[in-house]
Each structure stands twice: as structure tokens, then as C-alpha cells.
Design an enzyme around this catalytic site. Structure first.
Site, PDB file in Angstrom:
ATOM      1  N   TYR A  23      -0.337   8.112  -5.008  1.00 59.60           N
ATOM      2  CA  TYR A  23      -0.569   6.686  -4.815  1.00 59.60           C
ATOM      3  C   TYR A  23      -1.182   6.385  -3.449  1.00 59.60           C
ATOM      4  CZ  TYR A  23       2.385   5.913  -8.940  1.00 59.60           C
ATOM      5  OH  TYR A  23       2.922   5.909 -10.204  1.00 59.60           O
ATOM      6  N   LYS A  68       7.435  19.728  -9.917  1.00 60.27           N
ATOM      7  CA  LYS A  68       6.628  20.533 -10.827  1.00 60.27           C
ATOM      8  C   LYS A  68       6.178  21.774 -10.067  1.00 60.27           C
ATOM      9  CE  LYS A  68       4.796  20.994 -14.951  1.00 60.27           C
ATOM     10  NZ  LYS A  68       5.646  21.331 -16.107  1.00 60.27           N
ATOM     11  N   ASP A 109       9.071  17.553 -16.572  1.00 60.13           N
ATOM     12  CA  ASP A 109       9.044  17.439 -18.030  1.00 60.13           C
ATOM     13  C   ASP A 109      10.420  17.732 -18.627  1.00 60.13           C
ATOM     14  OD1 ASP A 109       8.620  19.991 -17.041  1.00 60.13           O
ATOM     15  OD2 ASP A 109       7.142  20.560 -18.540  1.00 60.13           O
ATOM     16  N   ASP A 127       8.363   6.898 -10.353  1.00 60.38           N
ATOM     17  CA  ASP A 127       7.883   5.708 -11.041  1.00 60.38           C
ATOM     18  C   ASP A 127       8.106   5.853 -12.546  1.00 60.38           C
ATOM     19  OD1 ASP A 127       6.647   3.321 -11.610  1.00 60.38           O
ATOM     20  OD2 ASP A 127       4.681   3.891 -10.852  1.00 60.38           O
ATOM     21  N   ASP A 169      11.388   4.128 -15.096  1.00 61.01           N
ATOM     22  CA  ASP A 169      11.123   3.296 -16.271  1.00 61.01           C
ATOM     23  C   ASP A 169      11.786   3.898 -17.509  1.00 61.01           C
ATOM     24  OD1 ASP A 169       9.634   1.694 -14.629  1.00 61.01           O
ATOM     25  OD2 ASP A 169       7.881   1.632 -15.932  1.00 61.01           O
TER      26      ASP A 169
END
Length: 367
Positions: A141, A191, A223, A247, A251
């Protein structure tokens, strides 16, 4: 205590839910003998419409001169064609950077009254109490270079993920400090099998863990973490992760506990904290009076807890929200088929009344 706040209603449903959160804050201030001082400024699409800047200079100054910022939501499809630096979201990213808010705390709690709102079976979600600690000023970001270059039909887009050791260490310590006060478990999500940033992340977090011998640290690829969050959400305590992963996972956690409309957040670490619901601007329901204000109201509770260390007052708001839900109030996102939904303003007013009932010296209703 003087509660000097900057209010940024923002876009979409932001003004509606923020209005209810402010009413609740006023009720708490009255009940506990505090003085509420407010100044309202624009951000995002609202600021673009007014002055063609998603974060005007006077908004930044107002935020820096306050003790805390309560933000509604940022974003509008009306500005999707704007260049990146003039999109509403650019104002939010700049605000976080200007205020040094590097640690985003996103609690996801399955409230007993709302077990039936989760898409998961009640026995799977019951007792879920997760704190997601998201690094907020790094990663894709904010990384540079970033660009879209080339001729139409043959363009190439570039984003850069960057993390330095100091940034990883400071967010890791936030997570470990929170875990000490909770169930003493930190899951670091990365990751590391693919990304160099994640390998450094894992190394630094592991090193920090040595200073917290009472906290159990584990690591998981993002994942696998996403799958496990659905399969066994009760097993999670504190989830520590970088900006984009946080982020997404926060959610997902909102879906697990029943609705994004319930989720609050605190962005802290700098001189002034920013508090906002997770749900976003939801332009499709803006102005209809159906938005869930509880995420904004619970963000106000986090504001009292983290910026003013007013634990009793924060707890009063949280208990009031639980009580209103226990009595059956449901906004449209929570109502089951056949249930009449509670409007945004009525839900807010019910929380205000519950705060008054819970306030010191208030007469309790007999059972």
C-alpha cells in the site's frame, strides 16, 4: 477529562454511523463527568468535492491538534476515474502516514446474541475472540516504485512490497504486548515460502518473541490461515500480519462473526489515534437509514480505551451494545428473514439509552 476529538464523517454511510457514535460518546461523557469537545472536518470523496483534495491541510491540522480522531468511512465510485493521488483512499493512506498510525487493531468477537448471524455453525463460532494486529504503514500500500506504464493494450503495472526490520519489530511488540493481556498466543501470518519480505518478517518476529517467554508464538502462511480462520476460529487469539494480509483477513473475520458492520478498529502508534469501523463507505445503502452503526460505536469504545485509558467508559459502551443485541435489536445486515430491521438511528438511540442505564448512579431496572 476533556475529550478533544476530530470527527471525520467521510463518505457513503460514514456520516450516518458517525453521528450515532458521537451521540453515544456524548451520553458517556455526560454519565461519567467528562467534557466532549468536537471539531468536524472533511476527508476522502467529501473533501474532493469541496476542495479537490482527499486530505485538506486544515483536516490534517485539526487531527494533529486533537487527542483522537473518529472516522466514518472513505470511498466513492464517483471518483474511480481519478488519478491515484486524488482518489478518496489516498486521503486515508496519507492520514495514517501523517499521524504515524502504524498499528491497526481489529477485534473480531462472536457475541452470544449473534451466533445465528454467522454463516458458520454456532458450535464452531461460539467463543471466537480474535485480535488482528495489522501493520499499517508499509507493504504494497505504501511501497515505491508504483506505476502503470506503456501503451494501451500493452501496459505494465508495478507495486512494491517493502518492509524494514524496525517496522516489523515495532508492530510485533504491539502484538506481543496485547497477547500478554489476553490468552498469551500470537499467530504471525506471512508468505515466507514465496516472499523475501515475509522471510524477514518471520525472522524478526521470532527474535522479538524471545522477550516474551510467556507468549506462545506460531507461524502460518496466509492461505492456510484464511482456511483455518473458517474451520476453527476459536483457536485464534492475536493474529499478527502485514498490511495487505491484515486487510483481507480482518474482513474475513467479520464474515465469520456475522457482519462487517460489527467490526471496530483502532489505528495507533503515533501521537493521535484514528478510530473507524471496518465496513467501508457502502455507497449502495448510503442515505437509506439502514446501515449498522455498531462498528462505529464500538470504535468509539476503542477510542476511549486506547487514547484516554478510560476502561470503565469503554466497557460501558461495549456492555450497552451487548445489552441492546440481547434484547433483539437487529439492523438490516443482522436481521433474519421475517424480522423487522432496526434503523441506524434507532439502533444508536437504543445504545444511548443503555449507556444511561449502565452509568454510575443510574437506577437499574428490576428484573
Amino acid at each position: 477529562m476533556l475529550l478533544n476529538l476530530c470527527i471525520l464523517p467521510g463518505d457513503g454511510i460514514g456520516p450516518e454511523v458517525t453521528e450515532q457514535a458521537v451521540l453515544v460518546l456524548q451520553a458517556v461523557a455526560d454519565a461519567f463527568g467528562h467534557q466532549l469537545q468536537l471539531q468536524k472536518k472533511t476527508i476522502g470523496g467529501a473533501a474532493l468535492s469541496a476542495v479537490n483534495d482527499p486530505l485538506p491541510a486544515d483536516t490534517i491540522q485539526a487531527c494533529l491538534s486533537s487527542s483522537a480522531v473518529l472516522l466514518g468511512a472513505v470511498g466513492s465510485p464517483a471518483f474511480d476515474h481519478y488519478p491515484n493521488h486524488l482518489r478518496p483512499e489516498a486521503g486515508l493512506l496519507r492520514l495514517r502516514r501523517e499521524l504515524g498510525a502504524y498499528a491497526n487493531l481489529r477485534p473480531a468477537i462472536c457475541l452470544p446474541a449473534l451466533e445465528d448471524c454467522s454463516p458458520l455453525r454456532a458450535d464452531l463460532v461460539r467463543g471466537t475472540d480474535i485480535m488482528i494486529v495489522r501493520e499499517l504503514l508499509g507493504g504494497l500500500y505504501f511501497g515505491a516504485p508504483r506505476s502503470i506504464v506503456g501503451e494501451s493494450g500493452n501496459r505494465v503495472a508495478t507495486n512494491t512490497m517493502t518492509y524494514g526490520e524496525p517496522a516489523i519489530e515495532r508492530i510485533a511488540r504491539v502484538a506481543f504486548d496485547l497477547a500478554v493481556k489476553r490468552r498469551k498466543k500470537v499467530l504471525s501470518v506471512d508468505k515466507a515460502n514465496v516472499l523475501e519480505c515475509s522471510r524477514l518478517w518471520r525472522e524478526v518476529v521470532t527474535r522479538c518473541a524471545k522477550d516474551y517467554p510467556g507468549v506462545q508464538l506460531s507461524h502460518m502462511y496466509v492461505d492456510s490461515a484464511a482456511m483455518s480462520l473458517v474451520q476453527r476460529p476459536r483457536d485464534f487469539d492475536v493474529i499478527l500480519t502485514e498490511n495487505m494480509f491484515g486487510d483481507i483477513l480482518s474482513d474475513q473475520a467479520g464474515g465469520v462473526v456475522g457482519s462487517l458492520g460489527l467490526l471496530a478498529s483502532a489505528s495507533i502508534g503515533g501521537p493521535v489515534g484514528v478510530y473507524e469501523p471496518v465496513h467501508g463507505s457502502a455507497p449502495d445503502i448510503a442515505g437509506k437509514g439502514v446501515a449498522n452503526p455498531l462498528g462505529a460505536i464500538l470504535s468509539a469504545a476503542l477510542l476511549l480505551r486506547h487514547s484516554f485509558q478510560l476502561e470503565r467508559e469503554a466497557g460501558c459502551i461495549e456492555e450497552a451494545v451487548n445489552g441492546v443485541l440481547d434484547r433483539g435489536a437487529r439492523t438490516a445486515d443482522l436481521a433474519r428473514r421475517g424480522e423487522a430491521p432496526t434503523s441506524t438511528s434507532v439502533m444508536g438511540q437504543q445504545v444511548v439509552e443503555a449507556v444511561k442505564e449502565l452509568a454510575p448512579g443510574a437506577k437499574r431496572k428490576s428484573a
